[in-house]
Write an enzyme that holds these catalytic residues in place. Structure first.
Site, PDB file in Angstrom:
ATOM      1  N   HIS A 248       0.723  -1.184   0.083  1.00 47.95           N
ATOM      2  CA  HIS A 248      -0.205   0.040  -0.099  1.00 47.95           C
ATOM      3  C   HIS A 248       0.925   1.189   0.016  1.00 47.95           C
ATOM      4  O   HIS A 248       2.063   1.178   0.032  1.00 47.95           O
ATOM      5  CB  HIS A 248      -1.108   0.070   1.318  1.00 47.95           C
ATOM      6  CG  HIS A 248      -0.285  -0.320   2.415  1.00 47.95           C
ATOM      7  ND1 HIS A 248      -0.099  -1.667   2.807  1.00 47.95           N
ATOM      8  CD2 HIS A 248       0.209   0.295   3.626  1.00 47.95           C
ATOM      9  CE1 HIS A 248       0.507  -1.797   4.192  1.00 47.95           C
ATOM     10  NE2 HIS A 248       0.556  -0.549   4.423  1.00 47.95           N
ATOM     11  N   TYR A 264      -3.271   3.678   2.382  1.00 48.80           N
ATOM     12  CA  TYR A 264      -4.390   3.225   1.423  1.00 48.80           C
ATOM     13  C   TYR A 264      -3.858   2.023   0.756  1.00 48.80           C
ATOM     14  O   TYR A 264      -2.780   2.235   0.171  1.00 48.80           O
ATOM     15  CB  TYR A 264      -5.006   4.425   0.753  1.00 48.80           C
ATOM     16  CG  TYR A 264      -5.721   5.364   2.061  1.00 48.80           C
ATOM     17  CD1 TYR A 264      -6.904   5.161   2.301  1.00 48.80           C
ATOM     18  CD2 TYR A 264      -5.000   6.433   2.560  1.00 48.80           C
ATOM     19  CE1 TYR A 264      -7.496   5.932   3.458  1.00 48.80           C
ATOM     20  CE2 TYR A 264      -5.463   7.503   3.290  1.00 48.80           C
ATOM     21  CZ  TYR A 264      -6.954   7.233   3.793  1.00 48.80           C
ATOM     22  OH  TYR A 264      -7.586   7.914   4.731  1.00 48.80           O
ATOM     23  N   THR A 265      -4.751   1.382   0.199  1.00 47.00           N
ATOM     24  CA  THR A 265      -4.119   0.460  -0.926  1.00 47.00           C
ATOM     25  C   THR A 265      -4.990   0.784  -2.180  1.00 47.00           C
ATOM     26  O   THR A 265      -6.200   0.747  -2.377  1.00 47.00           O
ATOM     27  CB  THR A 265      -4.702  -1.014  -0.689  1.00 47.00           C
ATOM     28  OG1 THR A 265      -4.227  -1.421   0.706  1.00 47.00           O
ATOM     29  CG2 THR A 265      -4.285  -2.037  -1.856  1.00 47.00           C
ATOM     30  N   CYS A 420      -9.322  -7.878   6.336  1.00 47.36           N
ATOM     31  CA  CYS A 420      -9.301  -6.510   6.405  1.00 47.36           C
ATOM     32  C   CYS A 420     -10.652  -5.828   6.473  1.00 47.36           C
ATOM     33  O   CYS A 420     -11.483  -6.038   5.597  1.00 47.36           O
ATOM     34  CB  CYS A 420      -8.520  -6.022   4.997  1.00 47.36           C
ATOM     35  SG  CYS A 420      -8.247  -4.325   5.138  1.00 47.36           S
TER      36      CYS A 420
END
Length: 454
Positions: A248, A264-265, A420
């Protein structure tokens, strides 16, 4: 640093709403970071009000984690040295150990490749030498012509050498110029249908792990009541992000005069040149989302740094992967799903349990359904809604032990579970998996863990 605190004073702050810790002689108030901590709130509560230096270093925190800590620094411990940087001091291994590790990292496969290459070059050189000798010996007025002139064996050797040299040269040319190198045993018995995008072959691109760089926002789409797709333009149309699958990025923004960063990915990858795409849920009380990202307009410049993260997916990481996701926790899962489905040689089986409030809150649904339809041998998905409407015929309620046991692979064999989502979902999934016989995840996930938290 003007504020100084005693250990007894720090020890008074050890509740979920008022949590201080000591790391390398510095005092941090992490009360507002519990829900964002990658290792979960429980790992911070375990060290609340005490010196957490050894625990912090034992799990091997990254440079990004150290940068995030700076946001919560409130002072130092009484008697601590002001110049304590908090950086771990690496220990150099003995020379013989380093040499052994270097040889081991090369592996027997690379050794066999080198030996094979040397053998091929020897054959090619010998053949060329024999043909050259024959050509020279066949010239007029050459004294040693009688050594090679006439005879069955001479003709046989000449023809064999010519075929060997030309064949070996052709093979070498093919191996050097083909896009992907293979051995006969590496080709799969069957191929998937036409891939959606080209496989990712490069990870060198725009991102720099130690330096923030700016990109302009070129598009902002609202996907649900509080979820947005943000599209940023890379410097060149053919530039790639340079993000290994499973990792990420960090975004940094100014909130009320204070620098704040979060991870964030992206849902885009190195197969998407020219742009970076993110799907982010905006919370009004979120320090970065509510105070910075939600206020972005097209044309604004945003700072990015990376790649980062403990996961770096590779083909063969597991035979089966079970995924548990909630809300925007789908983004790292989608990244892996896409990489697996778009790689014709990846036979990993994946099933996703994806929890959302309502049907309209399911993010990336069209993309997920497309992968499930095109690659049923690789990917399946089960949507679970906590507040479905009357026409919903799928799973209802929350992701629980029964659903995990029914849909995801068991702990036997080469299987892995990825999680997640919001903390309640993560904690519930961890409890269920432990009861089903999976290994308990550590406070900070590693790629080798059977249960991995993004």
């Amino acid at each position: 640093m003007s504020n100084e605190y005693s250990t007894s004073e720090v020890s008074k702050h050890k509740t979920k709403d008022d949590l201080w810790i000591i790391i390398h002689g510095k005092v941090y108030d992490v009360s507002q970071y519990l829900e964002d901590h990658p290792g979960g709130a429980a790992s911070l509560l375990e060290v609340a009000g005490v010196d957490a230096t050894s625990t912090f270093e034992d799990v091997g925190h990254s440079n990004d984690a150290r940068e995030t800590m700076a946001q919560f620094l409130i002072g130092k411990l009484e008697g601590a040295n002001e110049d304590d940087s908090g950086e771990p001091k690496p220990k150099e291994l003995p020379l013989l150990v380093r040499m052994a590790m270097q040889q081991t990292s090369q592996g027997p496969q690379k050794l066999s490749h080198r030996m094979g290459s040397m053998l091929v070059k020897l054959i090619l050189g010998s053949g060329v030498a024999y043909l050259s000798y024959t050509a020279v010996a066949s010239l007029p007025h050459t004294r040693w012509r009688y050594h090679v002139a006439g005879g069955f064996w001479h003709g046989f050797l000449l023809a064999s050498s010519a075929v060997l040299v030309s064949g070996t040269a052709t093979v070498l040319w093919l191996f050097r110029n083909m896009p992907t190198k293979h051995t006969i045993s590496s080709w799969p018995a069957h191929y998937k249908p036409t891939v959606v995008a080209s496989p990712i072959t490069s990870v060198t691109g725009f991102l720099k792990p130690q330096e923030y760089q700016k990109l302009p926002l070129v598009r902002k789409d609202q996907l649900s009541s509080n979820s947005y797709r943000l599209v940023f333009r890379l410097p060149k149309t053919d530039a790639i992000l340079g993000l290994p699958i499973g990792q990420h990025i960090s975004i940094r923004g100014d909130v009320d005069g204070k620098s704040v960063s979060r991870s964030y990915t992206p849902v885009s990858n190195n197969s998407d040149p020219g742009e970076l795409r993110l799907i982010i849920k905006m919370y009004n009380d979120g320090q970065l989302t509510g105070g910075y990202l939600s206020k972005l307009n097209v044309g604004d410049q945003v700072e990015f740094r990376g790649p980062k993260g403990a996961m770096k997916y590779r083909r063969g990481l597991a035979d089966e992967i079970g995924m548990v996701a909630g809300g925007t926790g789908i983004t790292p899962m989608y990244q892996l799903i896409r990489a697996i489905c778009e790689n014709s040689r990846d036979k990993t089986k994946v099933h996703l349990l994806y929890g959302s409030d309502s049907e309209k809150d399911i993010l990336l649904r069209n993309e997920l359904d497309t992968f499930a339809e095109k690659y049923p041998e690789n990917f399946g998905v089960t949507y679970v809604l906590s507040r479905p409407d009357g026409v919903w015929k799928g799973a209802k309620g929350y992701i629980n032990k029964d659903l995990i046991e029914k849909k995801l692979p068991g702990p036997q064999g080469k299987s892995k579970i990825l999680i997640c989502g919001p903390p309640p979902l993560v904690e519930s999934a961890d409890t269920a998996l432990a009861e089903l016989g999976f290994e308990k995840p550590g406070p900070v996930s590693r790629a080798t863990d059977q249960v991995f938290h993004f």
